[in-house]
Scaffold this motif. Structure first.
Motif, mmCIF file in Angstrom:
data_model
loop_
_atom_site.group_PDB
_atom_site.id
_atom_site.type_symbol
_atom_site.label_atom_id
_atom_site.label_comp_id
_atom_site.label_asym_id
_atom_site.label_seq_id
_atom_site.Cartn_x
_atom_site.Cartn_y
_atom_site.Cartn_z
ATOM 1 N N GLN A 46 -4.195 -86.721 51.974
ATOM 2 C CA GLN A 46 -3.304 -85.643 52.396
ATOM 3 C C GLN A 46 -2.842 -84.812 51.207
ATOM 4 O OE1 GLN A 46 -0.159 -87.192 54.847
ATOM 5 N NE2 GLN A 46 -1.409 -86.970 56.679
ATOM 6 N N ARG A 47 -2.625 -85.445 50.101
ATOM 7 C CA ARG A 47 -2.141 -84.732 48.924
ATOM 8 C C ARG A 47 -3.209 -83.832 48.322
ATOM 9 N NH1 ARG A 47 0.274 -86.891 43.334
ATOM 10 N NH2 ARG A 47 0.707 -84.841 42.531
ATOM 11 N N LEU A 48 -4.459 -84.244 48.421
ATOM 12 C CA LEU A 48 -5.535 -83.520 47.742
ATOM 13 C C LEU A 48 -6.398 -82.682 48.678
ATOM 14 C CD1 LEU A 48 -6.650 -86.256 45.193
ATOM 15 C CD2 LEU A 48 -5.114 -84.327 44.826
ATOM 16 N N ASP A 49 -6.018 -82.552 49.946
ATOM 17 C CA ASP A 49 -6.787 -81.736 50.875
ATOM 18 C C ASP A 49 -7.064 -80.373 50.233
ATOM 19 O OD1 ASP A 49 -6.939 -79.705 53.248
ATOM 20 O OD2 ASP A 49 -7.310 -81.646 54.151
ATOM 21 N N PRO A 50 -8.280 -79.885 50.221
ATOM 22 C CA PRO A 50 -9.400 -80.222 51.088
ATOM 23 C C PRO A 50 -10.314 -81.335 50.578
ATOM 24 C CG PRO A 50 -10.032 -78.342 49.778
ATOM 25 C CD PRO A 50 -8.601 -78.695 49.391
ATOM 26 N N TYR A 51 -9.974 -81.992 49.470
ATOM 27 C CA TYR A 51 -10.829 -83.064 48.959
ATOM 28 C C TYR A 51 -10.574 -84.327 49.763
ATOM 29 C CZ TYR A 51 -11.017 -79.703 45.205
ATOM 30 O OH TYR A 51 -11.161 -78.546 44.487
ATOM 31 N N LEU A 52 -11.593 -84.803 50.472
ATOM 32 C CA LEU A 52 -11.422 -85.969 51.337
ATOM 33 C C LEU A 52 -11.815 -87.263 50.640
ATOM 34 C CD1 LEU A 52 -12.901 -84.487 54.623
ATOM 35 C CD2 LEU A 52 -10.485 -84.803 54.036
ATOM 36 N N MET A 53 -12.977 -87.263 50.007
ATOM 37 C CA MET A 53 -13.446 -88.469 49.313
ATOM 38 C C MET A 53 -14.319 -88.057 48.136
ATOM 39 S SD MET A 53 -14.314 -91.486 52.061
ATOM 40 C CE MET A 53 -15.663 -90.695 52.879
ATOM 41 N N LEU A 54 -14.379 -88.927 47.159
ATOM 42 C CA LEU A 54 -15.307 -88.793 46.048
ATOM 43 C C LEU A 54 -15.883 -90.168 45.816
ATOM 44 C CD1 LEU A 54 -16.644 -87.249 43.715
ATOM 45 C CD2 LEU A 54 -14.635 -87.828 42.325
ATOM 46 N N ASP A 55 -17.189 -90.281 45.992
ATOM 47 C CA ASP A 55 -17.882 -91.553 45.819
ATOM 48 C C ASP A 55 -18.818 -91.478 44.629
ATOM 49 O OD1 ASP A 55 -16.687 -92.540 48.108
ATOM 50 O OD2 ASP A 55 -18.422 -92.179 49.398
ATOM 51 N N ASN A 56 -18.925 -92.582 43.897
ATOM 52 C CA ASN A 56 -19.898 -92.738 42.827
ATOM 53 C C ASN A 56 -20.803 -93.901 43.205
ATOM 54 O OD1 ASN A 56 -20.043 -94.554 39.871
ATOM 55 N ND2 ASN A 56 -21.152 -92.651 40.098
ATOM 56 N N PHE A 57 -22.104 -93.636 43.270
ATOM 57 C CA PHE A 57 -23.053 -94.720 43.491
ATOM 58 C C PHE A 57 -23.874 -94.870 42.215
ATOM 59 C CE2 PHE A 57 -24.499 -90.770 45.377
ATOM 60 C CZ PHE A 57 -25.778 -90.582 44.886
ATOM 61 N N LYS A 58 -23.997 -96.121 41.750
ATOM 62 C CA LYS A 58 -24.680 -96.363 40.483
ATOM 63 C C LYS A 58 -25.171 -97.795 40.458
ATOM 64 C CE LYS A 58 -23.995 -96.436 35.485
ATOM 65 N NZ LYS A 58 -23.080 -96.176 34.380
ATOM 66 N N SER A 59 -26.487 -97.959 40.344
ATOM 67 C CA SER A 59 -27.048 -99.296 40.224
ATOM 68 C C SER A 59 -28.501 -99.217 39.786
ATOM 69 C CB SER A 59 -26.971 -100.032 41.569
ATOM 70 O OG SER A 59 -27.506 -101.333 41.434
ATOM 71 N N ASP A 60 -28.921 -100.231 39.056
ATOM 72 C CA ASP A 60 -30.352 -100.360 38.765
ATOM 73 C C ASP A 60 -30.941 -101.538 39.544
ATOM 74 O OD1 ASP A 60 -29.252 -102.461 37.361
ATOM 75 O OD2 ASP A 60 -29.989 -101.811 35.399
ATOM 76 N N ASN A 61 -30.150 -102.075 40.485
ATOM 77 C CA ASN A 61 -30.597 -103.150 41.360
ATOM 78 C C ASN A 61 -30.928 -102.540 42.730
ATOM 79 O OD1 ASN A 61 -30.946 -105.319 43.067
ATOM 80 N ND2 ASN A 61 -29.024 -106.333 42.527
ATOM 81 N N PRO A 62 -32.206 -102.507 43.114
ATOM 82 C CA PRO A 62 -32.565 -101.869 44.381
ATOM 83 C C PRO A 62 -31.874 -102.479 45.595
ATOM 84 C CG PRO A 62 -34.469 -102.965 43.400
ATOM 85 C CD PRO A 62 -33.358 -103.025 42.397
ATOM 86 N N ASP A 63 -31.484 -103.752 45.522
ATOM 87 C CA ASP A 63 -30.770 -104.355 46.652
ATOM 88 C C ASP A 63 -29.446 -103.649 46.923
ATOM 89 O OD1 ASP A 63 -32.804 -106.197 46.967
ATOM 90 O OD2 ASP A 63 -31.786 -107.753 45.794
ATOM 91 N N ASP A 64 -28.917 -102.931 45.931
ATOM 92 C CA ASP A 64 -27.652 -102.223 46.082
ATOM 93 C C ASP A 64 -27.799 -100.869 46.779
ATOM 94 O OD1 ASP A 64 -26.410 -104.293 44.745
ATOM 95 O OD2 ASP A 64 -26.248 -103.220 42.839
ATOM 96 N N TYR A 65 -29.037 -100.332 46.861
ATOM 97 C CA TYR A 65 -29.187 -98.987 47.412
ATOM 98 C C TYR A 65 -30.397 -98.773 48.307
ATOM 99 C CZ TYR A 65 -32.546 -98.315 43.575
ATOM 100 O OH TYR A 65 -33.594 -98.445 42.721
ATOM 101 N N VAL A 66 -31.389 -99.681 48.303
ATOM 102 C CA VAL A 66 -32.674 -99.404 48.944
ATOM 103 C C VAL A 66 -32.569 -99.146 50.452
ATOM 104 C CG1 VAL A 66 -33.454 -101.769 49.440
ATOM 105 C CG2 VAL A 66 -35.125 -99.992 48.800
ATOM 106 N N ALA A 67 -31.567 -99.695 51.137
ATOM 107 C CA ALA A 67 -31.428 -99.463 52.582
ATOM 108 C C ALA A 67 -30.842 -98.080 52.874
ATOM 109 C CB ALA A 67 -30.557 -100.548 53.214
ATOM 110 N N GLY A 68 -30.201 -97.460 51.905
ATOM 111 C CA GLY A 68 -29.721 -96.093 52.031
ATOM 112 C C GLY A 68 -28.676 -95.883 53.111
#
Length: 169
Positions: A46-68
């Protein structure tokens, strides 16, 4: 000096702002189990509207991202994704498709609604990027969905006198 110029000059920030509060990102999972760090969370929305979310995805392990992120719906906001390294394929119900890859940006406006997927096109190696979620103004929430990929070579770049590289999104 006219009034507009005077107001503009008066509003110019001439000193650094003070840090008000520090927030640590929250480790979480989204999509089909993709591990990510959510930096903007509900307590800030509510304080930062219009910014709702900011996500960082980072990994060199495919199990962490391969399913997408298989097919899922969005409505009323847009996402801007910056891929630092890796490859992810976007497809949506409006007929858009694109490949987000190293240094590229994906801009998707869900507006009145879209079902889309973001699936890795790699099975190993590092994947890293950021996704910013922006709330749309009420007047734009029922517009048609929109999508565009911007490849790294198409983004304006600038190097400061100190050798800092800047990419303009």
């Amino acid at each position: 000096m006219n009034n507009t110029a005077a107001n503009s000059k008066k509003d110019t920030v001439t000193q650094s702002r003070q840090i008000e509060q520090l927030f640590a990102g929250v480790d979480t999972q989204d999509g089909a189990g993709v591990k990510l760090t959510r930096v903007l969370t509900q307590q800030l929305q509510q304080r930062l509207d219009p910014y709702l979310m900011l996500d960082n995805f980072k990994s060199d392990n495919p199990d962490d991202y391969v399913a997408g992120f298989p097919n899922h719906p969005h409505r009323g906001f847009e996402t801007i994704t910056y891929m630092i390294t890796g490859r992810m394929r976007h497809r949506d119900s409006a007929g858009n498709e694109g490949l987000l890859q190293n240094g590229g940006v994906q801009w998707m406006t869900a507006a009145s609604g879209v079902i889309h997927s973001e699936l890795p096109e790699q099975e190993d190696g590092a994947m890293e990027g950021f996704q910013l979620w922006l709330n749309l103004p009420a007047k734009d929430k029922m517009n048609d969905p929109w999508y565009k990929d911007f490849q790294s070579e198409d983004l304006p770049k600038y190097t400061t006198e100190d050798g800092v590289d800047v990419t303009v999104i």
